[in-house]
Scaffold this active site. Structure first.
Site, PDB file in Angstrom:
ATOM      1  N   TYR A 161       0.748  -0.992   0.078  1.00 45.42           N
ATOM      2  CA  TYR A 161       0.081  -0.259  -0.169  1.00 45.42           C
ATOM      3  C   TYR A 161       0.858   1.306  -0.022  1.00 45.42           C
ATOM      4  O   TYR A 161       1.701   1.396   0.734  1.00 45.42           O
ATOM      5  CB  TYR A 161      -0.774  -0.133   1.296  1.00 45.42           C
ATOM      6  CG  TYR A 161      -1.990   1.018   1.485  1.00 45.42           C
ATOM      7  CD1 TYR A 161      -2.936   1.243   0.942  1.00 45.42           C
ATOM      8  CD2 TYR A 161      -1.504   2.255   2.312  1.00 45.42           C
ATOM      9  CE1 TYR A 161      -3.840   2.435   1.064  1.00 45.42           C
ATOM     10  CE2 TYR A 161      -2.485   3.011   2.463  1.00 45.42           C
ATOM     11  CZ  TYR A 161      -3.517   3.124   1.900  1.00 45.42           C
ATOM     12  OH  TYR A 161      -4.577   4.329   2.315  1.00 45.42           O
ATOM     13  N   LEU A 163       0.743   5.187   0.121  1.00 38.71           N
ATOM     14  CA  LEU A 163       0.235   6.572   0.234  1.00 38.71           C
ATOM     15  C   LEU A 163       1.204   7.348   0.802  1.00 38.71           C
ATOM     16  O   LEU A 163       1.160   8.609  -0.024  1.00 38.71           O
ATOM     17  CB  LEU A 163      -1.053   6.437   1.295  1.00 38.71           C
ATOM     18  CG  LEU A 163      -1.642   7.845   1.366  1.00 38.71           C
ATOM     19  CD1 LEU A 163      -2.254   8.432   0.285  1.00 38.71           C
ATOM     20  CD2 LEU A 163      -2.809   7.477   2.727  1.00 38.71           C
ATOM     21  N   SER A 170       1.060  12.553   7.786  1.00 44.39           N
ATOM     22  CA  SER A 170      -0.583  12.912   8.214  1.00 44.39           C
ATOM     23  C   SER A 170      -1.332  13.570   7.276  1.00 44.39           C
ATOM     24  O   SER A 170      -2.469  13.261   7.303  1.00 44.39           O
ATOM     25  CB  SER A 170      -0.408  13.629   9.623  1.00 44.39           C
ATOM     26  OG  SER A 170      -0.073  12.567  10.708  1.00 44.39           O
ATOM     27  N   ASN A 277      -9.934   2.588   6.682  1.00 47.49           N
ATOM     28  CA  ASN A 277     -10.701   2.262   7.988  1.00 47.49           C
ATOM     29  C   ASN A 277     -10.700   0.930   8.538  1.00 47.49           C
ATOM     30  O   ASN A 277     -10.708   0.528   9.480  1.00 47.49           O
ATOM     31  CB  ASN A 277     -12.226   2.578   7.347  1.00 47.49           C
ATOM     32  CG  ASN A 277     -12.555   4.040   7.349  1.00 47.49           C
ATOM     33  OD1 ASN A 277     -11.826   4.887   7.949  1.00 47.49           O
ATOM     34  ND2 ASN A 277     -13.328   4.445   6.390  1.00 47.49           N
ATOM     35  N   GLY A 278     -10.567   0.131   7.351  1.00 47.23           N
ATOM     36  CA  GLY A 278     -10.384  -1.493   7.643  1.00 47.23           C
ATOM     37  C   GLY A 278      -9.160  -1.737   8.234  1.00 47.23           C
ATOM     38  O   GLY A 278      -8.814  -2.400   9.104  1.00 47.23           O
ATOM     39  N   ARG A 305       8.415 -16.647  39.248  1.00 48.97           N
ATOM     40  CA  ARG A 305       9.648 -15.906  39.676  1.00 48.97           C
ATOM     41  C   ARG A 305       9.559 -15.634  41.153  1.00 48.97           C
ATOM     42  O   ARG A 305       8.332 -14.861  41.730  1.00 48.97           O
ATOM     43  CB  ARG A 305       9.737 -14.513  38.991  1.00 48.97           C
ATOM     44  CG  ARG A 305      10.655 -13.642  39.338  1.00 48.97           C
ATOM     45  CD  ARG A 305      12.151 -13.965  39.047  1.00 48.97           C
ATOM     46  NE  ARG A 305      13.132 -12.940  39.354  1.00 48.97           N
ATOM     47  CZ  ARG A 305      14.447 -13.048  39.537  1.00 48.97           C
ATOM     48  NH1 ARG A 305      15.092 -14.196  39.547  1.00 48.97           N
ATOM     49  NH2 ARG A 305      15.217 -12.136  39.582  1.00 48.97           N
ATOM     50  N   ASN A 315       2.650 -10.677  45.310  1.00 47.26           N
ATOM     51  CA  ASN A 315       2.737  -9.126  45.730  1.00 47.26           C
ATOM     52  C   ASN A 315       1.684  -8.463  45.358  1.00 47.26           C
ATOM     53  O   ASN A 315       1.115  -8.370  44.041  1.00 47.26           O
ATOM     54  CB  ASN A 315       4.050  -8.635  44.840  1.00 47.26           C
ATOM     55  CG  ASN A 315       4.373  -7.295  45.079  1.00 47.26           C
ATOM     56  OD1 ASN A 315       3.610  -6.402  44.608  1.00 47.26           O
ATOM     57  ND2 ASN A 315       5.528  -6.719  45.828  1.00 47.26           N
ATOM     58  N   HIS A 376       9.003  -8.398  34.110  1.00 48.42           N
ATOM     59  CA  HIS A 376       9.969  -9.457  33.757  1.00 48.42           C
ATOM     60  C   HIS A 376      11.328  -8.883  34.417  1.00 48.42           C
ATOM     61  O   HIS A 376      12.188  -9.668  34.409  1.00 48.42           O
ATOM     62  CB  HIS A 376       9.958  -9.858  32.309  1.00 48.42           C
ATOM     63  CG  HIS A 376       9.107 -10.784  31.761  1.00 48.42           C
ATOM     64  ND1 HIS A 376       7.777 -10.534  31.731  1.00 48.42           N
ATOM     65  CD2 HIS A 376       9.052 -12.160  31.515  1.00 48.42           C
ATOM     66  CE1 HIS A 376       7.082 -11.595  31.336  1.00 48.42           C
ATOM     67  NE2 HIS A 376       8.021 -12.480  31.099  1.00 48.42           N
ATOM     68  N   GLU A 401      -0.920   3.738   9.929  1.00 50.51           N
ATOM     69  CA  GLU A 401      -2.378   3.631   9.465  1.00 50.51           C
ATOM     70  C   GLU A 401      -3.293   5.011   9.915  1.00 50.51           C
ATOM     71  O   GLU A 401      -4.405   5.010  10.265  1.00 50.51           O
ATOM     72  CB  GLU A 401      -3.047   2.463  10.218  1.00 50.51           C
ATOM     73  CG  GLU A 401      -2.597   0.996   9.713  1.00 50.51           C
ATOM     74  CD  GLU A 401      -2.888   0.811   8.303  1.00 50.51           C
ATOM     75  OE1 GLU A 401      -2.478   1.440   7.507  1.00 50.51           O
ATOM     76  OE2 GLU A 401      -2.889  -0.425   7.986  1.00 50.51           O
TER      77      GLU A 401
END
Length: 419
Positions: A161, A163, A170, A277-278, A305, A315, A376, A401
């Protein structure tokens, strides 16, 4: 009836593929199962649960074991994606008469969420490819649909695509790539930036200027790889999304037949926006998959852990953090699925809901993944642990997008102008 047949085909092919490869059917990665409060199967029909199962297992068995290698070696996993296409995932919401699966936007969201638990980057490219195939299917004439869609749906050929340009992100309507009509061809000059699959894909859906300034001067052309004057920039080095190449697309006196134009002259910007949109639902769905995987990874880590003589799961602060992550995941999923339903039904609130879903889900799902990494500790920052790759891959979803700032503009504009 066509959609029902497609669902059956996905399930049959998925079962066959899994028997052939000795897959184990489970909606969750190896280890503990999914807690009922975050189960992505909630609210789905039996058929949707079946193809969701196929997608989860394809992700777990074909994608997840290779995710780190694809990222580190920047491998574009063509053969794996073609296996996904055998399950109907190459043209999920393309019509069946040209090789598509003919499913709904909600079905598509369910599939992309599941696939993204195995590899966000690869699934995100598959989602872009699907968007391009849908644009040709929806806005192309009979000849164009029959020429391009079957090979795209089987993923014998891949699509990009085009564009965004170096000077128009934007502000997409200000694009400068020109297409001058000479006889039965358009002569294109200009460049496109940040093109997923650029250089490796076969079909380029390009927005270009055939008329005056502004959105009404933009048309949409399909350009095939190998066309003289179609060139590519260097492969970009990215933070994430490394299983799909990204390059500039450069057009220098590139002659494209008029017969490759989708729709009428001046319709290109409308076609591009309808595709997006999709695309916004699709990328939000990919974010859901990453967040879903990270909630499970964080939960499993807290349970094993130990610090200060007990597991982190004892915790209370971390318990509350995990609860917030799960709540944000479910809220994001509900909004994305509501937007998908609105788009499928062509409801008047569809554009705003797609923007809301993209804004909320990509922001919140990134926060979920980032918090999972924090839980982690130092291990989360090691490339031996998948959580860091989900964080890197999902970050760009807040940018592409349509940036999340643009999503806010669309939503506020609707609120302020609708009487």
């Amino acid at each position: 009836m066509a959609a029902a047949g497609a669902l059956g085909r996905i399930v049959r092919l998925g079962s066959s593929l899994c028997r052939k490869q000795r897959f184990i059917f489970t909606r969750s990665p190896p280890g503990r199962g999914i807690a009922s409060c975050v189960d992505p199967a909630h609210g789905l029909t039996d058929e949707q649960k079946e193809f969701q199962e196929v997608a989860f297992n394809f992700a777990a068995n074909e994608m997840a074991p290779n995710m780190a290698e694809w990222d580190q070696k920047e491998i574009f996993p063509v053969e794996t994606m073609r296996k996904a296409a055998q399950l109907g995932f190459g043209g999920i919401y393309v019509q069946p008469d040209v090789g598509g699966t003919g499913l709904s936007r909600l079905d598509t969201s369910v599939i992309f969420e599941a696939l993204s638990t195995g590899c966000v980057s690869t699934t995100a490219y598959i989602s872009i490819h699907n968007m391009c195939a849908w644009m040709i299917d929806t806005f192309g004439n009979t000849e164009q649909r029959q020429k391009f869609c079957p090979d795209l749906c089987s993923m014998e050929k891949f699509a990009s695509y085009c564009l965004t340009e170096p000077g128009s992100g934007s502000d997409a309507a200000s694009l400068l790539t020109t297409a001058q009509l000479k006889g039965d061809h358009y002569i294109l000059n200009g460049s496109k930036a940040f093109i997923s699959g650029g250089g490796d894909t076969d079909v380029y859906v390009v927005m270009c200027r055939t008329g005056a300034k502004g959105p009404k001067g933009i048309s949409c052309l399909v350009i095939e790889k190998g066309t003289p004057g179609l060139n590519f920039g260097k492969k970009e080095k990215k933070v994430g999304w490394n299983s799909q190449p990204t390059r500039a697309v450069i057009l220098e006196d590139c002659a494209v037949p008029v017969t490759n134009r989708l729709g009428a002259e001046g319709q290109g910007f409308n076609i591009a926006m309808k595709g997006l949109n999709g695309g916004r639902i699709n990328i939000a769905s990919c974010s859901l998959g990453a967040a879903h995987a990270c909630v499970q990874l964080a939960r499993d880590h807290l349970l094993v852990r130990k610090q200060f003589g007990e597991t982190l799961s004892n915790n209370q602060y971390l318990q509350f953090q995990l609860a917030e992550m799960a709540t944000k995941l479910v809220a994001s999923r509900l909004l994305v699925r509501e937007a998908a339903t609105a788009l499928q039904g062509n409801r008047p609130d569809a554009v705003s809901l797609c923007s809301m879903a993209k804004l909320f889900a990509t922001d919140e799902c990134f926060n979920i993944c980032n918090q999972a990494l924090q839980m982690h500790g130092g291990y989360g920052y090691l490339k031996d642990y998948a959580v860091q790759q989900f964080v890197r891959d999902i970050r760009v979803h807040q940018i592409l997008e349509g940036t999340n700032e643009v999503m806010r503009m669309i939503i506020s504009r609707n609120l302020l102008t609708e009487s």
